[in-house]
Scaffold this motif. Structure first.
Motif, PDB file in Angstrom:
ATOM      1  N   GLY A   8     -26.607  47.786  27.843  1.00  0.00           N
ATOM      2  CA  GLY A   8     -26.594  46.187  28.297  1.00  0.00           C
ATOM      3  C   GLY A   8     -27.044  45.588  27.596  1.00  0.00           C
ATOM      4  O   GLY A   8     -27.905  45.389  26.964  1.00  0.00           O
ATOM      5  N   HIS A   9     -27.494  44.410  28.474  1.00  0.00           N
ATOM      6  CA  HIS A   9     -27.306  43.491  30.068  1.00  0.00           C
ATOM      7  C   HIS A   9     -26.070  43.451  30.863  1.00  0.00           C
ATOM      8  O   HIS A   9     -24.941  43.612  29.396  1.00  0.00           O
ATOM      9  N   GLU A  10     -24.777  43.265  31.950  1.00  0.00           N
ATOM     10  CA  GLU A  10     -23.793  43.344  31.715  1.00  0.00           C
ATOM     11  C   GLU A  10     -23.662  41.904  31.499  1.00  0.00           C
ATOM     12  O   GLU A  10     -24.139  40.999  30.932  1.00  0.00           O
ATOM     13  N   SER A  12     -22.269  42.357  28.243  1.00  0.00           N
ATOM     14  CA  SER A  12     -22.620  42.480  26.767  1.00  0.00           C
ATOM     15  C   SER A  12     -21.276  43.290  26.125  1.00  0.00           C
ATOM     16  O   SER A  12     -20.665  43.066  26.761  1.00  0.00           O
ATOM     17  N   HIS A  15     -20.293  46.908  27.487  1.00  0.00           N
ATOM     18  CA  HIS A  15     -20.094  46.964  28.973  1.00  0.00           C
ATOM     19  C   HIS A  15     -18.886  46.755  28.804  1.00  0.00           C
ATOM     20  O   HIS A  15     -18.243  47.007  29.551  1.00  0.00           O
ATOM     21  N   LEU A  35     -26.375  51.125  32.866  1.00  0.00           N
ATOM     22  CA  LEU A  35     -26.295  50.342  31.423  1.00  0.00           C
ATOM     23  C   LEU A  35     -28.689  50.436  31.257  1.00  0.00           C
ATOM     24  O   LEU A  35     -29.121  50.586  31.692  1.00  0.00           O
TER      25      LEU A  35
END
Length: 206
Positions: A8-10, A12, A15, A35
């Motif tokens: 992650g993070h959101e 990425s 993701h 994540l």
């Protein structure tokens, strides 16, 4: 509910691709994504039963290490190809404290000519490169094209890269290979093989 984990993070690339994978399997609505900042943490969580599967890009610098280190406790259970989010080499407008430095995630370093910058700095993720640009630590970087579009007043696109199709690995706790190659013989490339040797694919694509 299935639990899939990845880097992650959101937002990425990991993701993003995991979301595409879950949609393709029709299980996005019945899956929770967790994540991690580090693949070792993700591997240990998978082994401990805190996640059911782990996704990693095959060209990620840690791929060989993760596959080898945890080979007795988790296994590769699937592999697929997927395009990334569109990318670009961008440069800050005007000079700053980051002059002479270009930030990259190591797997993306060959996507563009970086010879104009004497110092190449490796970051663990593309999002970290974007953070470095936003903070003025780099003059340039290979980032998601959406970053440049969202900050057009500060950064210019030096070279559009577009999407890159990579191989991706899915790990699980239970091996599926049974000592043999697991091959999708109805895949698009399998059809290419048959066409090039003058044979027609079987009805149903198998």
């Amino acid at each position: 509910m299935l639990i899939f984990s990845t880097l992650g993070h959101e937002g990425s690339n990991h993701h993003f691709v995991l979301q595409q994978y879950l949609v393709a399997h029709g299980i996005a609505q019945t899956t929770r994504i967790v994540l991690f900042d580090d693949f070792h943490c993700g591997a240990r969580a998978l082994i401990a039963g805190e996640a059911d599967y782990l996704l990693q890009c095959a060209v990620h610098p840690a791929a060989a290490e993760i596959t080898g280190t945890y080979r007795t406790a988790m296994a590769v259970v699937d592999a697929f190809i997927s395009p990334s989010r569109p990318m670009a080499l961008v440069r800050a407008m005007g000079s700053g404290e980051g002059s002479g430095k270009v930030g990259v995630q190591p797997a993306t370093q060959s996507y563009a000519d970086l010879s104009a910058w004497p110092t190449v700095v490796h970051e663990p993720t593309v999002l970290a490169v974007q953070a470095g640009l936003a903070e003025g630590r780099y003059e340039a970087g290979i980032v998601f094209a959406s970053f440049a579009a969202a900050h057009a007043e500060r950064f210019e696109v030096m070279e559009p890269i577009g999407t890159v199709c990579d191989a991706w690995i899915v790990y699980g706790r239970e091996a599926v290979d049974e000592g043999r190659a697991v091959v999708w013989n109805g895949s698009p490339v399998a059809r290419q093989f048959l066409e090039r040797i003058g044979r027609s694919p079987k009805p149903g694509g198998s």
